[in-house]
Design a protein around this motif. Structure first.
Motif, PDB file in Angstrom:
ATOM      1  N   ILE B  83       0.828  -1.209   0.000  1.00 36.86           N
ATOM      2  CA  ILE B  83       0.000   0.000   0.000  1.00 36.86           C
ATOM      3  C   ILE B  83       0.861   1.257   0.000  1.00 36.86           C
ATOM      4  CG2 ILE B  83      -0.379   0.076   2.514  1.00 36.86           C
ATOM      5  CD1 ILE B  83      -3.412   0.845   0.938  1.00 36.86           C
ATOM      6  N   VAL B  84       1.983   1.204   0.711  1.00 37.66           N
ATOM      7  CA  VAL B  84       2.855   2.378   0.743  1.00 37.66           C
ATOM      8  C   VAL B  84       3.472   2.614  -0.630  1.00 37.66           C
ATOM      9  CG1 VAL B  84       5.028   3.259   1.683  1.00 37.66           C
ATOM     10  CG2 VAL B  84       3.315   2.294   3.202  1.00 37.66           C
ATOM     11  N   ALA B  85       3.877   1.533  -1.295  1.00 40.40           N
ATOM     12  CA  ALA B  85       4.454   1.688  -2.631  1.00 40.40           C
ATOM     13  C   ALA B  85       3.408   2.245  -3.597  1.00 40.40           C
ATOM     14  CB  ALA B  85       4.982   0.347  -3.132  1.00 40.40           C
ATOM     15  N   LEU B  86       2.170   1.765  -3.479  1.00 40.18           N
ATOM     16  CA  LEU B  86       1.106   2.247  -4.360  1.00 40.18           C
ATOM     17  C   LEU B  86       0.771   3.716  -4.077  1.00 40.18           C
ATOM     18  CD1 LEU B  86      -1.377  -0.776  -4.340  1.00 40.18           C
ATOM     19  CD2 LEU B  86       0.210  -0.118  -6.147  1.00 40.18           C
ATOM     20  N   ALA B  87       0.988   4.138  -2.831  1.00 37.67           N
ATOM     21  CA  ALA B  87       0.610   5.500  -2.443  1.00 37.67           C
ATOM     22  C   ALA B  87       1.645   6.535  -2.873  1.00 37.67           C
ATOM     23  CB  ALA B  87       0.412   5.572  -0.930  1.00 37.67           C
ATOM     24  N   GLN B  88       2.839   6.068  -3.266  1.00 39.67           N
ATOM     25  CA  GLN B  88       3.917   7.029  -3.520  1.00 39.67           C
ATOM     26  C   GLN B  88       3.640   7.988  -4.666  1.00 39.67           C
ATOM     27  OE1 GLN B  88       6.055   7.704  -1.200  1.00 39.67           O
ATOM     28  NE2 GLN B  88       4.927   6.032  -0.251  1.00 39.67           N
ATOM     29  N   ASP B  89       2.865   7.546  -5.672  1.00 44.59           N
ATOM     30  CA  ASP B  89       2.571   8.424  -6.800  1.00 44.59           C
ATOM     31  C   ASP B  89       1.829   9.675  -6.359  1.00 44.59           C
ATOM     32  OD1 ASP B  89       3.770   7.353  -8.897  1.00 44.59           O
ATOM     33  OD2 ASP B  89       2.081   6.147  -9.608  1.00 44.59           O
ATOM     34  N   ALA B  90       0.774   9.458  -5.571  1.00 47.26           N
ATOM     35  CA  ALA B  90      -0.088  10.589  -5.218  1.00 47.26           C
ATOM     36  C   ALA B  90       0.328  11.264  -3.913  1.00 47.26           C
ATOM     37  CB  ALA B  90      -1.535  10.114  -5.117  1.00 47.26           C
ATOM     38  N   PHE B  91       0.996  10.520  -3.014  1.00 47.73           N
ATOM     39  CA  PHE B  91       1.252  11.063  -1.673  1.00 47.73           C
ATOM     40  C   PHE B  91       2.739  11.047  -1.304  1.00 47.73           C
ATOM     41  CE2 PHE B  91      -2.874   8.886  -1.827  1.00 47.73           C
ATOM     42  CZ  PHE B  91      -3.732   9.887  -1.421  1.00 47.73           C
ATOM     43  N   GLY B  92       3.611  10.827  -2.301  1.00 42.00           N
ATOM     44  CA  GLY B  92       5.032  10.597  -2.023  1.00 42.00           C
ATOM     45  C   GLY B  92       5.746  11.758  -1.357  1.00 42.00           C
ATOM     46  N   THR B  93       5.564  12.957  -1.896  1.00 39.87           N
ATOM     47  CA  THR B  93       6.276  14.113  -1.363  1.00 39.87           C
ATOM     48  C   THR B  93       5.884  14.365   0.085  1.00 39.87           C
ATOM     49  OG1 THR B  93       6.200  15.040  -3.574  1.00 39.87           O
ATOM     50  CG2 THR B  93       6.796  16.541  -1.806  1.00 39.87           C
ATOM     51  N   GLU B  94       4.580  14.321   0.348  1.00 41.56           N
ATOM     52  CA  GLU B  94       4.089  14.576   1.711  1.00 41.56           C
ATOM     53  C   GLU B  94       4.585  13.491   2.662  1.00 41.56           C
ATOM     54  OE1 GLU B  94       2.359  14.677  -1.039  1.00 41.56           O
ATOM     55  OE2 GLU B  94       1.594  16.734  -1.167  1.00 41.56           O
ATOM     56  N   THR B  95       4.588  12.234   2.197  1.00 38.77           N
ATOM     57  CA  THR B  95       5.091  11.139   3.023  1.00 38.77           C
ATOM     58  C   THR B  95       6.536  11.398   3.426  1.00 38.77           C
ATOM     59  OG1 THR B  95       3.640   9.515   1.953  1.00 38.77           O
ATOM     60  CG2 THR B  95       5.574   8.650   3.078  1.00 38.77           C
ATOM     61  N   VAL B 134      -1.954  10.140   3.699  1.00 33.68           N
ATOM     62  CA  VAL B 134      -3.140   9.699   2.948  1.00 33.68           C
ATOM     63  C   VAL B 134      -4.423  10.147   3.646  1.00 33.68           C
ATOM     64  CG1 VAL B 134      -4.470   7.678   2.220  1.00 33.68           C
ATOM     65  CG2 VAL B 134      -1.998   7.717   1.897  1.00 33.68           C
ATOM     66  N   ILE B 135      -4.514   9.909   4.965  1.00 36.50           N
ATOM     67  CA  ILE B 135      -5.750  10.220   5.689  1.00 36.50           C
ATOM     68  C   ILE B 135      -6.012  11.725   5.683  1.00 36.50           C
ATOM     69  CG2 ILE B 135      -6.909  10.128   7.944  1.00 36.50           C
ATOM     70  CD1 ILE B 135      -6.566   7.354   7.327  1.00 36.50           C
ATOM     71  N   LEU B 136      -4.969  12.511   5.979  1.00 31.20           N
ATOM     72  CA  LEU B 136      -5.184  13.951   6.076  1.00 31.20           C
ATOM     73  C   LEU B 136      -5.449  14.578   4.713  1.00 31.20           C
ATOM     74  CD1 LEU B 136      -2.709  15.104   8.880  1.00 31.20           C
ATOM     75  CD2 LEU B 136      -5.008  14.184   9.041  1.00 31.20           C
ATOM     76  N   MET B 137      -4.768  14.065   3.674  1.00 29.88           N
ATOM     77  CA  MET B 137      -5.019  14.630   2.345  1.00 29.88           C
ATOM     78  C   MET B 137      -6.410  14.229   1.843  1.00 29.88           C
ATOM     79  SD  MET B 137      -1.288  14.312   0.624  1.00 29.88           S
ATOM     80  CE  MET B 137      -1.569  15.120  -0.954  1.00 29.88           C
ATOM     81  N   THR B 138      -6.814  12.999   2.154  1.00 26.80           N
ATOM     82  CA  THR B 138      -8.171  12.573   1.800  1.00 26.80           C
ATOM     83  C   THR B 138      -9.192  13.445   2.529  1.00 26.80           C
ATOM     84  OG1 THR B 138      -7.378  10.316   1.493  1.00 26.80           O
ATOM     85  CG2 THR B 138      -9.753  10.589   1.750  1.00 26.80           C
ATOM     86  N   GLY B 139      -8.822  13.882   3.760  1.00 27.42           N
ATOM     87  CA  GLY B 139      -9.699  14.751   4.539  1.00 27.42           C
ATOM     88  C   GLY B 139      -9.603  16.209   4.114  1.00 27.42           C
ATOM     89  N   LEU B 387     -10.389   0.653   5.496  1.00 26.02           N
ATOM     90  CA  LEU B 387     -10.539   0.828   4.042  1.00 26.02           C
ATOM     91  C   LEU B 387     -11.307   2.079   3.619  1.00 26.02           C
ATOM     92  CD1 LEU B 387     -11.095  -2.782   2.693  1.00 26.02           C
ATOM     93  CD2 LEU B 387      -9.195  -1.271   2.157  1.00 26.02           C
ATOM     94  N   PRO B 388     -12.509   2.332   4.176  1.00 29.42           N
ATOM     95  CA  PRO B 388     -13.250   3.511   3.716  1.00 29.42           C
ATOM     96  C   PRO B 388     -12.537   4.824   3.998  1.00 29.42           C
ATOM     97  CG  PRO B 388     -14.561   2.164   5.243  1.00 29.42           C
ATOM     98  CD  PRO B 388     -13.209   1.579   5.194  1.00 29.42           C
ATOM     99  N   VAL B 389     -11.698   4.845   5.036  1.00 29.79           N
ATOM    100  CA  VAL B 389     -11.009   6.086   5.414  1.00 29.79           C
ATOM    101  C   VAL B 389      -9.891   6.416   4.435  1.00 29.79           C
ATOM    102  CG1 VAL B 389      -9.952   7.298   7.361  1.00 29.79           C
ATOM    103  CG2 VAL B 389     -11.484   5.402   7.790  1.00 29.79           C
ATOM    104  N   LEU B 390      -9.412   5.406   3.701  1.00 30.57           N
ATOM    105  CA  LEU B 390      -8.251   5.615   2.836  1.00 30.57           C
ATOM    106  C   LEU B 390      -8.592   6.283   1.505  1.00 30.57           C
ATOM    107  CD1 LEU B 390      -6.301   2.267   3.348  1.00 30.57           C
ATOM    108  CD2 LEU B 390      -5.752   4.497   4.297  1.00 30.57           C
ATOM    109  N   GLY B 391      -9.873   6.589   1.295  1.00 28.57           N
ATOM    110  CA  GLY B 391     -10.259   7.285   0.069  1.00 28.57           C
ATOM    111  C   GLY B 391      -9.949   6.464  -1.172  1.00 28.57           C
ATOM    112  N   ILE B 392      -9.290   7.110  -2.154  1.00 26.74           N
ATOM    113  CA  ILE B 392      -9.030   6.428  -3.419  1.00 26.74           C
ATOM    114  C   ILE B 392      -8.157   5.196  -3.241  1.00 26.74           C
ATOM    115  CG2 ILE B 392      -9.355   8.316  -5.076  1.00 26.74           C
ATOM    116  CD1 ILE B 392      -6.269   8.788  -4.809  1.00 26.74           C
ATOM    117  N   LEU B 393      -7.301   5.202  -2.203  1.00 24.71           N
ATOM    118  CA  LEU B 393      -6.408   4.057  -1.996  1.00 24.71           C
ATOM    119  C   LEU B 393      -7.171   2.826  -1.527  1.00 24.71           C
ATOM    120  CD1 LEU B 393      -3.056   4.938  -0.273  1.00 24.71           C
ATOM    121  CD2 LEU B 393      -3.428   4.134  -2.580  1.00 24.71           C
ATOM    122  N   GLY B 394      -8.370   3.027  -0.987  1.00 27.88           N
ATOM    123  CA  GLY B 394      -9.145   1.927  -0.431  1.00 27.88           C
ATOM    124  C   GLY B 394      -9.625   0.926  -1.470  1.00 27.88           C
ATOM    125  N   PHE B 395      -9.460   1.273  -2.753  1.00 32.47           N
ATOM    126  CA  PHE B 395      -9.961   0.389  -3.813  1.00 32.47           C
ATOM    127  C   PHE B 395      -8.854  -0.431  -4.456  1.00 32.47           C
ATOM    128  CE2 PHE B 395     -12.715   4.158  -3.584  1.00 32.47           C
ATOM    129  CZ  PHE B 395     -13.865   3.522  -3.125  1.00 32.47           C
TER     130      PHE B 395
END
Lengths: 91, 455
Positions: B83-95, B134-139, B387-395
């Motif tokens: 999940i972390v590897a998948l998240a790097q595209d959209a959330f990498g810099t913030e991570t 992921v959580i804060l940006m989704t929020g 899962l529902p909290v993760l927004g787009i990543l939840g799918f």
């Protein structure tokens, strides 16, 4: 330059900490060696003069050819120091 | 020019993390050859991480469609690395930003509070940074406020989680040489607590004879490959050859296809692990070096296998019973309308084993069994709720595995939903953290009256 490879199941956390401990001990003893860490699978195809890690895990690495240094408590610096002294001094 | 620096250089996570490593190496006055190789390896590690994500995503897609076709429900394989590897595209810099500043907050808090823990499990620092991003940006948070509060949350967790379980860790190791710094802490705490409740006069696990043959599962790649191959096989059998051979495998036999897809997933995890290992190689020692200078009598908080040697049998027992709880959960989850969380050998091995050691320390055999089962239920239900909290990543068909990610994710997700304005959200989080630290320090004083000279 001798190479010591520290091994754990995931090759991320434990072996990394032990690697840092090994480096600190080598410095104290005034010995030189190349130290790195990895996971069990990768360690089987990576050459090192010494493979170091938890006893139960390293049983998977013993083939009679590799120099395996087994530790009962991987976090115990005294045990680690003794192991490094006995193994590297012989060389 | 500004655009080049802000967007292309600092906006590319790989380069950003490389810069952290570069500064770390320069701070340590490393030799020029080490500076060059260390920086390049860090960037390359990040690129490898992304490559692993590419391998995993295809196999996850196919797993999801097979699972959906077979059971008409979402099947999820919890795997932090994936999940972390998948998240790097959209959330990498913030991570990356939250990770770096979170480490600094950890050092600062260790310096000024009685919790002298330095959290050295670098990959978990990164995973938690990613979850928070992921959580804060989704929020709806972004930019400076996100990194500011995200780092404070991360740094606080890096001392609070070890502080939560240290009383029990002391019981296990009998010393203050180190504690556990691992984001499965809530599972361990619950396990030790359950052990206390059920384990009156129960003998220690270490007086049992336990077969050693499960040792080969400590090899992550083997454990992932085995789980995935069996899992894909079972789902393929339920899904049937017609669907798979016509829709997914382009005519290849469905079982051969399932076998290869399962191993493709395992290969992806292996690649990501190699990438993470490489990208942390400079950052963690630099962090430790700086912490050792700034925090006198710091206590290192280490990855969970550090306590395995203290109770070898509890490790095996903990793994088995945590996994059993995971299997039971698989049937319970759809009954309460949640996605099916497929129990993975790796999360159950590491956290289940550690929970077993904690449970044994407080409640012997009974404690190890029931404590690790409690952990097994936690790491099945929490990822599903998350899962529902993760927004787009939840799918994506994967999610965070360990207990703290679930608890922290749910709490943050809930709070961020309540307060839409970043300013109010930040104030609320700060107030909560101040309260937790206040209570923590008071409890700490009560338990250790002699440690008054802190800071």
């Amino acid at each position: 330059m001798k190479k010591i490879l520290v091994v754990c199941g995931n090759g991320l956390g434990t072996s990394f900490i032990v690697e840092m401990n090994v480096k600190a001990i080598l410095k104290e003893l005034g010995l030189e060696a190349e130290v790195s860490h990895t996971d069990l699978t990768t360690s089987k195809s990576e050459y090192a003069d010494f493979y170091l890690g938890a006893a139960d895990l390293l049983e998977n690495l013993e083939d009679g050819k590799r120099n395996v240094i087994k530790l009962t408590n991987i976090m115990d610096k005294k045990e680690l120091r003794k192991a490094i002294e006995t193994n590297l001094k012989e060389v | 020019m500004v655009d080049l620096i802000m967007k292309d250089i600092l906006g590319t996570p790989a380069i950003l993390v490389g810069l952290f490593a570069l500064f770390g190496l320069l701070l340590q006055r490393a030799a020029i050859t080490n500076v060059i190789s260390g920086t390049l390896k860090t960037v390359m590690g990040f690129v490898i991480l992304g490559a692993g994500a590419g391998v995993i995503v295809g196999s996850l897609d196919k797993f999801s469609s097979m699972f959906d076709h077979a059971f008409n429900i979402q099947g999820v394989i919890p795997n932090n690395e994936a999940i972390v590897a998948l998240a790097q595209d959209a959330f990498g810099t913030e991570t990356a930003m939250i990770m770096l500043f979170g480490m600094l907050v950890n050092i600062l808090l260790a310096r000024v509070t009685p919790f002298k823990y330095i959290f050295l499990t670098g990959h978990h620092t990164m995973f938690m940074a990613c979850l928070i991003a992921v959580i804060l940006m989704t929020g709806g948070m972004s930019g400076f406020p996100l990194v500011f509060i995200g780092s404070i949350i991360l740094g606080s967790l890096m001392v609070l989680m070890p502080a939560l379980i240290t009383p029990y860790t002391r019981k296990i190791t009998g010393s203050d040489d180190f504690t556990i710094g691992h984001f499965g802490s809530i599972g361990y705490f619950v396990s030790a607590f359950v052990g206390e409740k059920v384990g009156k006069n129960s003998k220690s696990t270490e007086e049992l004879k336990v077969p050693k043959s499960l040792g080969f599962l400590r090899d992550t790649s083997v454990a992932v490959a085995l789980t995935m191959f069996i899992l894909f096989f079972i789902v393929a059998l339920f899904s049937g050859p017609t669907f798979i051979e016509s829709q997914l495998s382009e005519g290849t036999n469905f079982l051969v296809f399932a076998f290869l897809q399962g191993l493709t997933f395992a290969a992806g995890v292996y690649i990501i692990l190699a990438g993470v290992r490489m990208l942390l190689a400079e950052i963690v020692p630099a962090f430790k070096g700086i912490a050792d200078k700034i925090v006198p009598n710091a206590i290192p908080a280490l990855d969970c296998p550090a306590i395995f040697p203290f109770a070898n049998n509890a490790v095996i027992i903990g793994f088995i019973f945590s996994f059993i709880a995971g299997l039971i959960s698989m049937f319970l989850l759809p009954l309460v309308g949640l996605s099916v969380i497929v129990p993975g050998l790796v999360p159950h091995f590491f956290t289940g084993a550690a929970a077993g050691v904690f449970g044994n320390a407080t409640g012997g055999r009974r404690g190890a069994i029931f404590g690790s089962m409690a952990n097994g239920f936690l790491i099945s239900f929490l990822p599903a709720l998350l899962l529902p909290v993760l927004g787009i990543l939840g799918f994506e068909g994967t999610t965070f595995g360990d207990s703290d990610f679930g608890v922290v994710g749910l709490l943050l997700g809930g709070i961020v939903e309540l307060f839409s304005s970043p300013a109010i959200f930040i104030s609320v989080i700060l107030a909560i953290l101040v309260a937790i630290f206040g209570i923590g320090i008071l409890i700490n004083k009560k338990n250790n009256p002699k440690e008054e000279e802190a800071a």
